[in-house]
Scaffold this motif. Structure first.
Motif, PDB file in Angstrom:
ATOM      1  N   PRO A 374       0.792  -1.240   0.000  1.00  0.00           N
ATOM      2  CA  PRO A 374       0.000   0.000   0.000  1.00  0.00           C
ATOM      3  C   PRO A 374       0.821   1.285   0.000  1.00  0.00           C
ATOM      4  N   LEU A 375       1.935   1.319   0.714  1.00  0.00           N
ATOM      5  CA  LEU A 375       2.720   2.549   0.765  1.00  0.00           C
ATOM      6  C   LEU A 375       3.227   2.944  -0.618  1.00  0.00           C
ATOM      7  N   ALA A 376       3.595   1.949  -1.443  1.00  0.00           N
ATOM      8  CA  ALA A 376       4.135   2.230  -2.780  1.00  0.00           C
ATOM      9  C   ALA A 376       3.050   2.628  -3.772  1.00  0.00           C
ATOM     10  N   THR A 377       1.794   2.257  -3.491  1.00  0.00           N
ATOM     11  CA  THR A 377       0.703   2.546  -4.440  1.00  0.00           C
ATOM     12  C   THR A 377      -0.294   3.559  -3.900  1.00  0.00           C
ATOM     13  N   ARG A 378      -0.039   4.100  -2.703  1.00  0.00           N
ATOM     14  CA  ARG A 378      -0.998   5.000  -2.060  1.00  0.00           C
ATOM     15  C   ARG A 378      -1.375   6.157  -2.972  1.00  0.00           C
ATOM     16  N   ASN A 379      -0.392   6.777  -3.594  1.00  0.00           N
ATOM     17  CA  ASN A 379      -0.648   7.922  -4.461  1.00  0.00           C
ATOM     18  C   ASN A 379      -0.224   7.667  -5.908  1.00  0.00           C
ATOM     19  N   LEU A 380       0.039   6.412  -6.233  1.00  0.00           N
ATOM     20  CA  LEU A 380       0.532   6.073  -7.565  1.00  0.00           C
ATOM     21  C   LEU A 380      -0.532   6.295  -8.637  1.00  0.00           C
ATOM     22  N   VAL A 381      -0.124   6.954  -9.720  1.00  0.00           N
ATOM     23  CA  VAL A 381      -0.960   7.082 -10.914  1.00  0.00           C
ATOM     24  C   VAL A 381      -0.415   6.121 -11.953  1.00  0.00           C
ATOM     25  N   LEU A 382      -1.259   5.242 -12.479  1.00  0.00           N
ATOM     26  CA  LEU A 382      -0.862   4.292 -13.513  1.00  0.00           C
ATOM     27  C   LEU A 382      -1.791   4.521 -14.695  1.00  0.00           C
ATOM     28  N   ALA A 383      -1.258   5.078 -15.785  1.00  0.00           N
ATOM     29  CA  ALA A 383      -2.116   5.545 -16.875  1.00  0.00           C
ATOM     30  C   ALA A 383      -1.420   5.385 -18.214  1.00  0.00           C
ATOM     31  N   ASN A 384      -2.222   5.465 -19.280  1.00  0.00           N
ATOM     32  CA  ASN A 384      -1.667   5.492 -20.626  1.00  0.00           C
ATOM     33  C   ASN A 384      -0.987   6.835 -20.883  1.00  0.00           C
ATOM     34  N   SER A 385      -0.166   6.866 -21.908  1.00  0.00           N
ATOM     35  CA  SER A 385       0.555   8.084 -22.277  1.00  0.00           C
ATOM     36  C   SER A 385      -0.416   9.200 -22.637  1.00  0.00           C
ATOM     37  N   VAL A 386      -0.128  10.420 -22.159  1.00  0.00           N
ATOM     38  CA  VAL A 386      -0.971  11.565 -22.507  1.00  0.00           C
ATOM     39  C   VAL A 386      -0.572  12.147 -23.856  1.00  0.00           C
ATOM     40  N   LEU A 387       0.626  11.823 -24.341  1.00  0.00           N
ATOM     41  CA  LEU A 387       1.103  12.370 -25.614  1.00  0.00           C
ATOM     42  C   LEU A 387       1.028  11.371 -26.755  1.00  0.00           C
ATOM     43  N   GLY A 388       0.843  10.091 -26.443  1.00  0.00           N
ATOM     44  CA  GLY A 388       0.743   9.087 -27.500  1.00  0.00           C
ATOM     45  C   GLY A 388       1.971   9.082 -28.391  1.00  0.00           C
ATOM     46  N   GLU A 389       1.753   9.089 -29.698  1.00  0.00           N
ATOM     47  CA  GLU A 389       2.849   8.988 -30.649  1.00  0.00           C
ATOM     48  C   GLU A 389       3.769  10.207 -30.634  1.00  0.00           C
ATOM     49  N   TYR A 390       3.342  11.294 -30.012  1.00  0.00           N
ATOM     50  CA  TYR A 390       4.156  12.498 -29.969  1.00  0.00           C
ATOM     51  C   TYR A 390       5.095  12.546 -28.759  1.00  0.00           C
ATOM     52  N   ALA A 391       5.068  11.545 -27.897  1.00  0.00           N
ATOM     53  CA  ALA A 391       5.890  11.578 -26.690  1.00  0.00           C
ATOM     54  C   ALA A 391       7.381  11.655 -27.021  1.00  0.00           C
ATOM     55  N   GLY A 392       7.831  10.881 -27.987  1.00  0.00           N
ATOM     56  CA  GLY A 392       9.235  10.911 -28.372  1.00  0.00           C
ATOM     57  C   GLY A 392       9.633  12.227 -28.997  1.00  0.00           C
ATOM     58  N   VAL A 393       8.751  12.790 -29.814  1.00  0.00           N
ATOM     59  CA  VAL A 393       9.020  14.102 -30.413  1.00  0.00           C
ATOM     60  C   VAL A 393       9.119  15.165 -29.319  1.00  0.00           C
ATOM     61  N   ALA A 394       8.236  15.074 -28.320  1.00  0.00           N
ATOM     62  CA  ALA A 394       8.283  16.022 -27.207  1.00  0.00           C
ATOM     63  C   ALA A 394       9.600  15.898 -26.444  1.00  0.00           C
ATOM     64  N   GLY A 395      10.027  14.667 -26.171  1.00  0.00           N
ATOM     65  CA  GLY A 395      11.287  14.468 -25.473  1.00  0.00           C
ATOM     66  C   GLY A 395      12.475  14.995 -26.265  1.00  0.00           C
ATOM     67  N   GLY A 396      12.453  14.761 -27.570  1.00  0.00           N
ATOM     68  CA  GLY A 396      13.512  15.287 -28.421  1.00  0.00           C
ATOM     69  C   GLY A 396      13.527  16.805 -28.450  1.00  0.00           C
ATOM     70  N   THR A 397      12.336  17.400 -28.421  1.00  0.00           N
ATOM     71  CA  THR A 397      12.227  18.859 -28.384  1.00  0.00           C
ATOM     72  C   THR A 397      12.864  19.407 -27.115  1.00  0.00           C
ATOM     73  N   VAL A 398      12.559  18.781 -25.974  1.00  0.00           N
ATOM     74  CA  VAL A 398      13.133  19.217 -24.697  1.00  0.00           C
ATOM     75  C   VAL A 398      14.654  19.129 -24.728  1.00  0.00           C
ATOM     76  N   LEU A 399      15.186  17.979 -25.142  1.00  0.00           N
ATOM     77  CA  LEU A 399      16.635  17.804 -25.172  1.00  0.00           C
ATOM     78  C   LEU A 399      17.292  18.803 -26.113  1.00  0.00           C
ATOM     79  N   GLY A 400      16.685  19.006 -27.285  1.00  0.00           N
ATOM     80  CA  GLY A 400      17.263  19.909 -28.270  1.00  0.00           C
ATOM     81  C   GLY A 400      17.298  21.351 -27.788  1.00  0.00           C
TER      82      GLY A 400
END
Length: 417
Positions: A374-400
């Protein structure tokens, strides 16, 4: 070419403010100050001089001098005014000038998302191309270079390319810019990816694991309290990306952190993995593994592909859904262990199968919440990606952008602005 789709405003990290950086050379101190101010404005964390004084922890005169220098060199610009409380004079609103582009290539095993983004995070062009990383680096990178060049030419304006970021589906040595024994990428080990792309595009190039790019993009699109974050991608293989509570990638000592696909899971079939070991989670629960089992489950059927699995799952085919549920239970065992070990605030599930149906997410959730304490999951959010196919593009944008606005890059940017 696909229609451009706007990215959400992504949070950027800032260097340690000069006041906390110890005794350093005045030129370095100046670079840190300018980098800090530019990145706070670029991320939307501060949009006026008054905001920057508070956010950067710097003296008002230091902020004013730094902002004036950034504006004079065309790095920052005025973007209207922001009302102030009471009868005070409205404050000038600052914004990062979009003068320059980031090229992003997010490679998977069989496809690549390519994008052109400016420094203000506006996505100008995006396309998806079919590739096969098994064709080797010369063939794949040749196609990527050609497509990125065409994509850049499709965008009006003569602003230069400031940086390029490429993600690949395997372990990498980011400092040397090479893949390191990637199991599903024959011929790529030790290949000088960044050296080649730097020669092609004439700019700094960053190489990263594809799941790390997705993890970073996801974390920076979410509120800061959603980190630490674990990103799990289920595709041709299974990979993980770890984001720390500070919102940055955790690479580990040698860049191997998050490579969860080769963890052996309790109760898994004794299937040989591409890495040579037996019973790896990637070998028994990836979309490729489900496709193989789907082919075996239907006598006389053609060998199923990942696209077939995705289509069948989205239609609710009982055989495909049943196999996805079995895979989800195995993945859930691994994720439950990682939740105990890393205690993330959020676990994000990504990949084409997760996007096609909630069956994978539901199955993983069921096991994690049953197996983890319970302590490890008390506030845990387990969800699908909010960016979908754009998640990698977003990460690349941040790094760049962070590379361009870094302490080392800010001087180059101002010289060329």
């Amino acid at each position: 070419m696909l229609e451009p789709s706007p990215l959400p405003l992504l949070r950027l990290s800032a260097p340690v403010p000069p006041a906390a950086s110890g005794r350093i050379d005045s030129a370095v101190n100046r670079a840190i100050t300018l980098s800090t101010l530019a990145r706070l404005v670029a991320s939307g964390a501060a949009v006026s001089k008054a905001d920057l004084v508070s956010a950067a922890g710097l003296a008002r005169t230091t902020v004013s001098t730094g902002v004036d220098e950034l504006v004079a060199n065309g790095v920052l610009g005025l973007d209207g005014v922001r009302p102030t409380p009471g009868r005070g004079r409205p404050a000038d609103r600052l914004a990062l000038c979009p003068g320059g582009f980031i090229l992003v290539a997010d490679l998977g095993a069989h496809g690549a998302h390519l994008a052109v983004v400016d420094l203000s995070q506006r996505l100008h062009a995006h396309t998806h191309v079919d590739i096969d990383v098994a064709d080797g680096p010369d063939t794949v990178l040749g196609a990527v270079e050609s497509e990125l060049t065409a994509l850049r030419k499709s965008v009006p304006g003569r602003d230069p390319v400031r940086a390029a970021v490429i993600g690949v589906p395997g372990p990498v040595d980011g400092r040397r810019g090479i893949p390191v024994r990637p199991p599903i990428m024959p011929g790529w080990h030790g290949y000088p990816v960044t050296t080649r792309l730097r020669r092609s595009f004439g700019c700094p190039v960053l190489l990263e694991n594809d799941v790390n790019l997705r993890a970073l993009g996801e974390a920076r699109a979410l509120p800061a309290d959603q980190a630490p974050l674990l990103f799990v991608k289920v595709g041709t293989g299974i990979g993980g990306g770890l984001i720390t509570s500070a919102g940055v990638l955790h690479h580990g000592a040698d860049g191997a952190a998050g490579d969860i696909g080769h963890i052996r899971v309790r109760g898994a079939p004794d299937v040989r993995c591409v890495c040579g070991n037996i019973g790896c989670i990637e070998a028994v629960a990836s979309a490729s593994a489900v496709a193989r089992r789907l082919s075996s489950a239907v006598p006389g059927a053609e060998v199923a592909t990942i696209n077939d699995v995705r289509a069948l799952v989205s239609r609710g085919d009982p055989t495909a859904v049943g196999l996805i549920r079995e895979a989800a239970a195995l993945i859930g065992e691994v994720v439950a262990t990682l939740v105990h070990f890393y205690n993330p605030a959020r676990v994000t599930i990504g990949g084409s199968v997760a996007a096609a149906s909630d069956e994978l997410l539901a199955g993983i959730r069921a096991v994690v919440y049953q197996r983890a304490l319970p302590l490890a999951t008390r506030n845990l959010v387990l969800a699908n990606s909010v960016l979908g196919e754009y998640a990698g593009v977003a990460g690349g944008t941040v790094l760049g952008i962070e590379q361009v606005l870094s302490v080392d890059g800010i001087g180059v940017l101002m010289a060329r602005a």
